[in-house]
Design a protein around this motif. Structure first.
Motif, PDB file in Angstrom:
ATOM      1  N   ASN A 170       0.813  -1.241  -0.065  1.00 35.02           N
ATOM      2  CA  ASN A 170      -0.016   0.119  -0.186  1.00 35.02           C
ATOM      3  C   ASN A 170       1.018   1.326   0.266  1.00 35.02           C
ATOM      4  N   ALA A 171       2.068   1.138   0.860  1.00 29.66           N
ATOM      5  CA  ALA A 171       2.944   2.330   0.771  1.00 29.66           C
ATOM      6  C   ALA A 171       3.432   2.624  -0.570  1.00 29.66           C
ATOM      7  N   ALA A 172       4.063   1.524  -1.121  1.00 29.01           N
ATOM      8  CA  ALA A 172       4.491   1.753  -2.507  1.00 29.01           C
ATOM      9  C   ALA A 172       3.590   2.408  -3.385  1.00 29.01           C
ATOM     10  N   GLU A 173       2.177   1.857  -3.360  1.00 28.38           N
ATOM     11  CA  GLU A 173       1.248   2.356  -4.215  1.00 28.38           C
ATOM     12  C   GLU A 173       0.932   3.952  -4.023  1.00 28.38           C
ATOM     13  N   ALA A 174       0.842   4.184  -2.583  1.00 26.66           N
ATOM     14  CA  ALA A 174       0.633   5.843  -2.280  1.00 26.66           C
ATOM     15  C   ALA A 174       1.803   6.430  -2.710  1.00 26.66           C
ATOM     16  N   ARG A 175       3.057   5.993  -2.643  1.00 23.03           N
ATOM     17  CA  ARG A 175       4.242   6.736  -3.348  1.00 23.03           C
ATOM     18  C   ARG A 175       3.834   6.911  -4.422  1.00 23.03           C
ATOM     19  N   PHE A 176       3.639   5.917  -5.264  1.00 21.25           N
ATOM     20  CA  PHE A 176       3.661   6.230  -6.695  1.00 21.25           C
ATOM     21  C   PHE A 176       2.440   6.971  -7.120  1.00 21.25           C
ATOM     22  N   LYS A 177       1.384   6.994  -6.557  1.00 17.94           N
ATOM     23  CA  LYS A 177       0.307   8.184  -6.750  1.00 17.94           C
ATOM     24  C   LYS A 177       0.934   9.338  -6.488  1.00 17.94           C
ATOM     25  N   TYR A 214       4.041  10.381  -6.596  1.00 17.23           N
ATOM     26  CA  TYR A 214       4.884  10.757  -7.873  1.00 17.23           C
ATOM     27  C   TYR A 214       4.030  11.203  -9.148  1.00 17.23           C
ATOM     28  N   GLY A 215       2.919  10.654  -9.275  1.00 13.50           N
ATOM     29  CA  GLY A 215       2.063  11.035 -10.419  1.00 13.50           C
ATOM     30  C   GLY A 215       1.452  12.527 -10.108  1.00 13.50           C
ATOM     31  N   ILE A 220       2.331  15.707 -12.766  1.00 19.55           N
ATOM     32  CA  ILE A 220       1.251  16.594 -13.305  1.00 19.55           C
ATOM     33  C   ILE A 220       1.427  17.871 -12.770  1.00 19.55           C
ATOM     34  N   ALA A 221       1.563  18.097 -11.461  1.00 12.06           N
ATOM     35  CA  ALA A 221       1.600  19.457 -10.901  1.00 12.06           C
ATOM     36  C   ALA A 221       2.764  20.312 -11.648  1.00 12.06           C
ATOM     37  N   ILE A 222       3.950  19.626 -11.780  1.00 10.74           N
ATOM     38  CA  ILE A 222       4.967  20.089 -12.543  1.00 10.74           C
ATOM     39  C   ILE A 222       4.321  20.582 -13.949  1.00 10.74           C
ATOM     40  N   GLY A 223       3.837  19.588 -14.585  1.00  5.61           N
ATOM     41  CA  GLY A 223       3.457  19.792 -15.980  1.00  5.61           C
ATOM     42  C   GLY A 223       2.512  21.189 -16.159  1.00  5.61           C
TER      43      GLY A 223
END
Lengths: 450, 265
Positions: free
Chosen positions: A35-42, A44-45, A49-52
């Motif tokens: 779950n932590a890995a999934e949350a981290r990935f989200k 990053y995403g 998107i925010a940078i974009g």
């Protein structure tokens, strides 16, 4: 690793209970980790998107902040009596516009006295408020409307780029210390004229519809002619690259045997898509201009070069969308005795159409924004052409293209041109958006339910 | 054709609709079909059964040259329909496929209206001279496929919007519309629920009056229900062929027996 974590640790310690009941209410270590890995990935995403979005907003803000000024222009409202003798005298002289300038001077002096503005500036100094094209404007009007000679006409003459810049906040008083064209007195006068309603800033259609102007008259430069140039180039690109690209893809995808020759062709089409555009430019120069002797700087040649550039994009996307049509549709058509061509044109192609249109619009958008190949076939440089008269002239007479025009303006010294360059980018983006919207509407019409 | 008395069918070899002789099919280096000899009788339902990958679908597709669309596929031997070799260089596969229609495993209606789905075949083959003739063909095909009552009021709705069973019957109607003589069916019920399957099977039984039907099926019950003759394929070989009754009750070959009793496959 998974195995070791999965083995219950209680196995060795607790002998009598062979199977410990695992609660699913409490996440175990592995689940927590996942779950932590999934949350981290989200995260990053979201960050990506925010940078974009940040850069998109920054870009749009920069373009609008710098470019919107180009859509506004300062005009001087002057009542000019068109006197028959004066005009005849002016037409007889060698430098005709200088006489017209004198006519403006006289009329402007009267405007000043009418508005109770006193100034100790000479007529020559007062002229600096006007664009150097102002006299030509009056002359063109007088020649085009001989019936108005003898009456007084209200002209809205373009102010010089410095005065325009002052009203837009680009030119400050402290900037004028080393400026030979204008000094602070002009600005004081400008303020007074603005209060009197003679000097006025308003929307500038001439920027959208007009033609390019020389270095000394940035206030008169417009992107209209190069927009027409781009439009004719896009026509050439569309009507050449779409049929050729689609025909080539259908042949390669549906008819061509799979062998070494077709493999080679496929690889090379993919390679062509990655060739720098300037290479296509030099190819166009060598083939279309030096060998075939097509006219230089003509939208036809520009369109041909951009067609070469767009073809690989269209072929690749068309083949991908042909491949995406389920084979069951082909089988269905063949199964009731349709020929291969019938099955492709009646069933496969309509289903592939949305994808083909997407590829085409991507290709056209690339072509529209392309500057480098145009450098080599002479579609940049000062092309202050008038509008092409007629469709043939639109293809054959020298013209510029929007990105080339923007590039031209961006490299000129005067900051007034710099503003035009940003404004040109806004027009280019709107042109592009219009093209995209048309493509989206077309795609909607072609799209079918399954 | 239609006046031909029914008794003639079963007796003579010359009366068979399709006759295959020593058919070999290769996919590149793979020998997919080996030495298949079979006679298929007119106006009967012949079922091809066998485990997955045994070549029954491959063989079915050689009967209307659908295998031509696969580059690496090669067919040897002779397949004759009404005494004419369909692999003769003079034969145009397009013309052949108008005579030998096909219904596929997954219902594949065109993404068009129900009407256009049926009318497409007659249009490209020029079977109707005007709109009213085309209308007649569409309605009679839908009637023969038992779909008319369900769709007569919504012919302009998309064929893809119907249920799976209706879609498959639409595909059968589409095949009928070009008046073929043979209809090949490649597992036509494998994507359908039992009720839709029953309807399609019923339809197949009715179509037997006018068409020669060859059906590939995974379901032995289905083969038993709809077919008069059954052919059992195994590993690219035609193991046994005969009246359905006999194949299921008294198979001659051990492999057939093993398969129908569920020992393999």
């Amino acid at each position: 690793m998974t195995d070791t974590t999965l083995t219950p640790p209680s196995d060795t310690s607790n002998a009598p209970t062979p199977h410990k009941i695992k609660s699913i209410l409490e996440p175990d270590a592995l689940t927590r980790k996942r779950n932590a890995a999934e949350a981290r990935f989200k995260i990053y995403g979201i960050v990506a998107i925010a940078i974009g979005l940040f850069f998109l907003v920054a870009l749009l803000w920069a373009i609008l902040a710098n470019g919107l000024g180009a859509f506004q222009q300062t005009f001087l409202k002057v009542d000019i009596p068109l006197n028959q003798e004066q005009i005849e005298a002016a037409e007889k002289s060698v430098v005709k516009t200088s006489k017209y300038r004198a006519i403006i001077d006289g009329a402007f002096a009267k405007e000043l006295t009418d508005a109770n503005i006193t100034t100790d500036m000479s007529a020559r100094d007062l002229q600096k408020l006007f664009s150097s094209g102002a006299a030509a404007t009056v002359r063109e009007y007088a020649l085009a409307n001989p019936d108005r000679i003898g009456s007084t006409v209200t002209f809205e003459l373009v102010a010089s780029s410095r005065v325009d810049g002052y009203l837009k906040g680009r030119v400050k008083r402290e900037d004028l210390v080393e400026d030979k064209n204008l000094d602070a007195a002009h600005l004081d006068l400008s303020d007074q004229l603005e209060d009197a309603g003679i000097l006025e800033k308003r929307f500038n259609w001439a920027f959208i519809t007009g033609t390019d102007a020389s270095d000394s008259r940035p206030e008169q430069a417009g992107i209209g002619a190069s927009m027409i140039g781009s439009f004719f180039m896009m026509l050439v690109v569309l009507f050449l690259s779409l049929p050729i690209g689609v025909a080539a893809s259908i042949y390669l995808e549906e008819f061509a045997p799979q062998n070494r020759v077709t493999d080679l062709i496929e690889v090379n089409i993919s390679n062509l898509a990655a060739v720098p555009s300037i290479v296509f430019g030099i190819l166009g120069l060598a083939v279309f201009i030096q060998f075939m002797h097509l006219p230089q700087s003509a939208p036809l040649v520009g369109g041909l070069v951009l067609t070469l550039m767009t073809l690989p994009t269209i072929i690749i996307s068309t083949r991908a969308s042909l491949k995406a049509v389920p084979p069951s549709i082909r089988d269905a058509a063949l199964g009731i005795g349709a020929s291969k061509m019938q099955s492709i044109f009646h069933h496969v192609l309509p289903l592939a159409m949305p994808g083909i249109l997407t590829g085409t619009i991507i290709g056209l958008a690339q072509a529209l924004g392309e500057t480098a190949p145009l450098l080599l076939i002479g579609m940049v440089g000062f092309i202050a052409s008038n509008y092409p008269d007629g469709v043939a002239a639109g293809f054959f007479s020298p013209n510029s293209a929007m990105p080339a025009q923007i590039y031209e303006w961006a490299k000129r010294a005067d900051p007034a041109f710099y503003e035009r360059a940003w404004g040109g980018i806004i027009v280019l983006l709107i042109f592009l958006m219009t093209m995209n919207i048309i493509a989206i509407i077309l795609r909607r019409r072609f799209e079918r339910r399954w | 054709m239609n006046e031909m008395p029914n008794i003639e069918q079963a007796n003579e070899m010359t009366a068979s609709k399709i006759s295959a002789d020593k058919v070999q099919v290769y996919y590149g280096d793979t020998h997919a079909i080996k030495d298949v000899d079979i006679e298929i009788e007119p106006r009967t339902v012949t079922a091809f059964i066998g485990p997955s990958g045994c070549g029954k679908s491959t063989f079915l597709r050689t009967l209307n040259r659908m295998n031509d669309t696969i580059d690496i596929c090669r067919v040897e031997g002779s397949i004759k329909i009404d005494g004419e070799d369909i692999y003769d260089p003079k034969v145009d596969p397009v013309q052949l496929r108008a005579k030998v229609g096909m219904v596929f495993q997954k219902p594949n209606p065109f993404p068009k209206s129900i009407y256009d789905n049926i009318a497409y075949g007659p249009r490209i083959h020029g079977l109707a001279r005007n709109k009213s003739e085309l209308d007649d063909i569409v309605s009679s095909s839908l009637q023969k496929a038992g779909l008319w009552e369900e769709v007569k009021n919504r012919l302009d709705e998309p064929g893809t919007g119907m249920s799976g069973g209706q879609q498959q019957r639409l595909c059968i109607a589409r095949a009928i519309a070009v008046s073929p003589e043979v209809i090949l069916m490649d597992e036509p019920c494998s994507a359908l629920d039992p009720i839709a399957t029953a309807k399609v099977e019923e339809l197949i039984d009715e179509l037997r009056e006018n068409f020669t039907i060859v059906i590939v099926t995974h379901s032995m019950q289905q083969a038993a229900r709809v077919s008069q003759r059954t052919a059992f394929f195994h590993l690219g070989v035609l193991v046994e062929e005969g009246p359905t009754q006999e194949i299921f009750t008294n198979p001659k070959d051990k492999r057939t027996q093993d398969y129908i009793t569920g020992r393999f496959g």
